[in-house]
Design an enzyme around this catalytic site. Structure first.
Site, short mmCIF file in Angstrom:
data_model
loop_
_atom_site.label_atom_id
_atom_site.label_comp_id
_atom_site.label_asym_id
_atom_site.label_seq_id
_atom_site.Cartn_x
_atom_site.Cartn_y
_atom_site.Cartn_z
N LYS A 110 54.77 -23.38 -58.71
CA LYS A 110 53.57 -24.23 -58.66
C LYS A 110 52.80 -24.21 -59.98
O LYS A 110 52.05 -25.14 -60.27
CB LYS A 110 52.70 -23.81 -57.49
CG LYS A 110 53.39 -24.15 -56.16
CD LYS A 110 52.53 -23.92 -54.95
CE LYS A 110 53.20 -24.49 -53.71
NZ LYS A 110 54.42 -23.74 -53.31
C1 LIG Z 1 55.46 -24.26 -52.50
C2 LIG Z 1 56.73 -23.49 -52.51
C3 LIG Z 1 57.94 -24.05 -52.01
C4 LIG Z 1 58.01 -25.41 -51.35
O1 LIG Z 1 57.81 -26.48 -52.26
P1 LIG Z 1 57.36 -27.91 -51.71
O2 LIG Z 1 57.05 -28.72 -52.92
O3 LIG Z 1 56.15 -27.67 -50.85
O4 LIG Z 1 58.52 -28.45 -50.93
C5 LIG Z 1 59.10 -23.30 -52.12
N1 LIG Z 1 59.08 -22.06 -52.66
C6 LIG Z 1 57.95 -21.49 -53.14
C7 LIG Z 1 58.02 -20.11 -53.70
C8 LIG Z 1 56.74 -22.19 -53.09
O5 LIG Z 1 55.63 -21.60 -53.56
#
Ligand SMILES: *Cc1c(COP(=O)(O)O)cnc(C)c1O
Length: 461
Positions: A110
C-alpha cells in the site's frame, strides 16, 4: 484526460478534482474516459528507465492538469522513500517470479500508492489554499501506510482509529511511533467494526464533514489505482529483458484495487495472459469467476487478514467495463445486490469475465503449507498474502509463461503465521526492530462516537 463516474451522475472532471473527490459524489467510482495506448515499440524503449522515470511515462498521460516537471518531482519524492534502488524488484525462485512490493516504509504494497497520494494531496491543497482532515479506521495495513503517506505534510491532518490491542504489534507500532504533529492515533476499546462504524457515522453527518473538510484515503481513490499500474509494466519489462515470452500475473486479492490496476495495464496494451485472482476463504470473487456466483457471505478471519473482505469496493470499476461503460447497468446491478444479496450475470458476460481472469481459493492450511514448502525448497520466505498468490500460480498458471506473483507484504509483518508455517521466527528487518525502542503517541478511548467527534474538533488545525 477527464474522469467520469461508474454511476453516470457527474460531469467529467480533471485529474486533480478526481484526486480530491475520492469517491464520486453520486456514490460511484471515478474512471478515466479512455486508456492511453502503449505500443510494443514504446515498451521496448522503456527498458532502461528507472522506476520513477517509468512511472512518469505511465502516469503523465492520465494527468494533464499538473505541469510535467512538478509531476516528476512528486513521483521522485514518493519513491525515494523506498529502501530498494529498484523500488519494486523482481526475484526469480523455483519457477515463479516474485514482484516484491514491500520495500516501502510500512513494508506492505500500500506504500506504493499512498506515498504518491500523500504528495498529490499536499501539492493540490497548497495550490488551492485549502486544508484536508483525513479520517479513517484500520485493522492494520491501510492505516499505517496512510499515516506514513501524509506525516509532516502541509495542509493535512490525519486521524486513524484502530481497535486497541487488536492489530498485530508491528502494525500498531508502525502507527503510534509516528510523532509528527499532524498525526493522531486513536486506539478504541472495541473492535475494528466499532472503529469503522464511528468513522462512517462522522462521514454521514454531512454538516460535520463539510465544516471540518473531512476526507478519506480508502482504496477507491483513482490515484491509488494509477500508481499501482506502474509496477505491472516494471515487472513485465524485467521478466522479458532476456527475450520475449508470455507473462502472467497472480494477485492476492481483497478489495480488488491491486488486480484492477493489472486490468488497466492490460487495457493500455501491456501483453499478458489472464490475470489470476487469488483469494483466501473469503472467496466471493473466486466463486464469481468460476461459477458466476456473486453472492455475499460472512467474513471469515484468516492468516491473510488484509484479504478478509466480502464486498470488494474496486470491483465496481470492472463491472462498468463489463457492462460496456453503461452506468445504468451498474446502478441496476447494485440495486439487485441490495435487494437480493447477489448480482446475476448472463452467459455472454461470464464468457468475458473468464477471458479476463482465472481464479483460485487457497485456504489457510494450504497457505501455511506453501510458506513452509517454498521456504524449504528455495530458502525464500513468503508472507501469508503472497503465499496465497504463489500457491494459486503454481496450480493454475502455465509453467512455460513467466509467472509473476505479487508479493504484497514483508514476511516479518505477519511473523506469527510465518513462524507457525516454518517453525522459526521470520527475521526482523532493522526498521521494525528499531520501532520497539521508540517513543509512542496514541490516545486510548471508549467506542463512544461523541468522544471521537470531540477529539477531532479539538485537534483539527
Ligand atoms: C491490501 C492488501 C491486499 C489486498 O489488496 P487489494 O488491492 O485490496 O485487493 C493484499 N495483501 C496485503 C498485504 C494488503 O495489505
Amino acid at each position: 484526460m477527464r474522469y467520469i463516474s461508474t454511476r453516470g451522475g457527474i460531469q467529467p472532471i480533471n485529474f486533480k478534482d478526481a484526486v480530491m473527490m475520492g469517491l464520486a459524489t453520486d456514490g460511484g467510482l471515478l474512471l478515466p474516459e479512455s486508456y492511453p495506448q502503449i505500443s510494443r515499440q514504446e515498451l521496448d524503449q522503456w527498458r532502461s528507465l528507472s522506476y520513477p522515470d517509468l512511472a512518469l511515462r505511465i502516469i503523465s498521460p492520465f494527468v494533464d492538469d499538473i505541469p510535467v516537471d512538478d509531476l516528476k518531482g512528486l513521483i521522485q519524492r514518493s519513491y525515494a522513500t523506498f529502501n530498494h534502488p529498484q523500488v519494486t524488484p523482481v526475484v526469480h525462485r523455483d519457477g515463479v517470479h516474485i514482484l516484491e512490493l514491500f520495500h516501502g516504509v510500512t513494508l506492505a504494497f500500500k506504500d506504493v500508492a499512498l506515498q504518491l497520494l500523500g504528495n498529490l494531496f499536499e501539492y493540490i491543497l497548497a495550490e488551492r489554499g485549502e486544508r484536508l482532515n483525513i479520517l479513517g479506521a484500520t485493522s492494520g495495513d491501510t492505516g499505517s501506510a496512510a499515516i506514513h503517506g501524509v506525516r509532516g505534510k502541509k495542509g493535512i491532518t490525519i486521524f486513524i482509529l484502530h481497535p486497541h490491542g487488536k492489530t498485530s504489534p508491528v502494525q500498531a507500532l508502525q502507527m503510534i511511533t509516528v510523532g509528527d504533529a499532524n498525526v493522531h492515533n486513536i486506539a478504541i476499546r472495541g473492535t475494528f467494526d466499532d472503529c469503522q462504524n464511528m468513522v462512517k457515522a462522522l462521514f454521514n453527518d454531512l454538516q460535520f464533514k463539510e465544516k471540518y473538510s473531512l476526507g478519506a484515503v480508502n482504496s477507491i481513490n483513482w490515484a491509488r489505482v494509477l500508481a499501482q499500474v506502474v509496477y505491472y509494466f516494471y515487472a513485465w519489462l524485467r521478466v522479458t529483458d532476456e527475450g520475449d515470452r508470455p507473462v502472467c500475473f497472480s494477485v492476492p486479492t481483497g478489495n480488488f484495487g491491486d488486480i484492477f490496476a493489472g486490468y488497466v495495464a492490460k487495457r493500455m496494451g501491456l501483453p499478458m495472459g489472464r490475470l489470476l485472482l487469488a483469494t483466501n476463504e473469503n472467496n466471493i470473487l473466486t466463486r464469481f469467476v468460476r461459477d458466476g456466483d456473486y453472492s455475499l457471505a460472512n467474513v471469515v478471519a484468516t492468516v491473510s487478514p488484509s484479504m478478509d473482505i466480502q464486498l470488494a469496493s474496486n470491483f465496481e470499476r470492472y463491472l462498468f467495463h463489463l457492462y460496456d461503460q453503461d452506468p445504468g447497468r451498474v446502478r441496476a446491478a447494485f440495486a439487485e445486490l441490495r435487494e437480493c444479496g447477489r448480482i446475476s450475470f448472463t452467459p455472454a458476460e461470464m464468457e468475458q469475465v473468464r477471458a479476463d481472469f482465472c481464479s483460485a481459493t487457497v485456504d489457510q492450511a494450504a497457505t501455511l503449507e506453501t510458506i513452509g514448502s517454498f521456504n524449504r525448497e528455495t530458502g525464500y520466505l513468503l508472507d501469508p498474502h503472497t503465499a496465497v498468490g504463489v500457491r494459486a500460480a503454481l496450480d493454475l498458471l502455465p509453467s512455460d509463461a513467466a509467472r509473476v506473483c505479487l508479493a504484497t507484504a514483508h514476511p516479518a509483518k505477519f511473523g506469527e503465521a510465518v513462524e507457525k508455517a516454518v517453525g522459526t521466527p521470520a527475521p526482523v528487518p532493522g526498521s521494525i526492530a528499531a520501532l520497539a525502542g521508540m517513543e509512542t503517541r496514541c490516545t486510548v478511548m471508549d467506542a463512544d462516537l461523541e468522544k471521537v467527534r470531540q477529539f477531532v474538533v479539538e485537534h483539527v488545525a
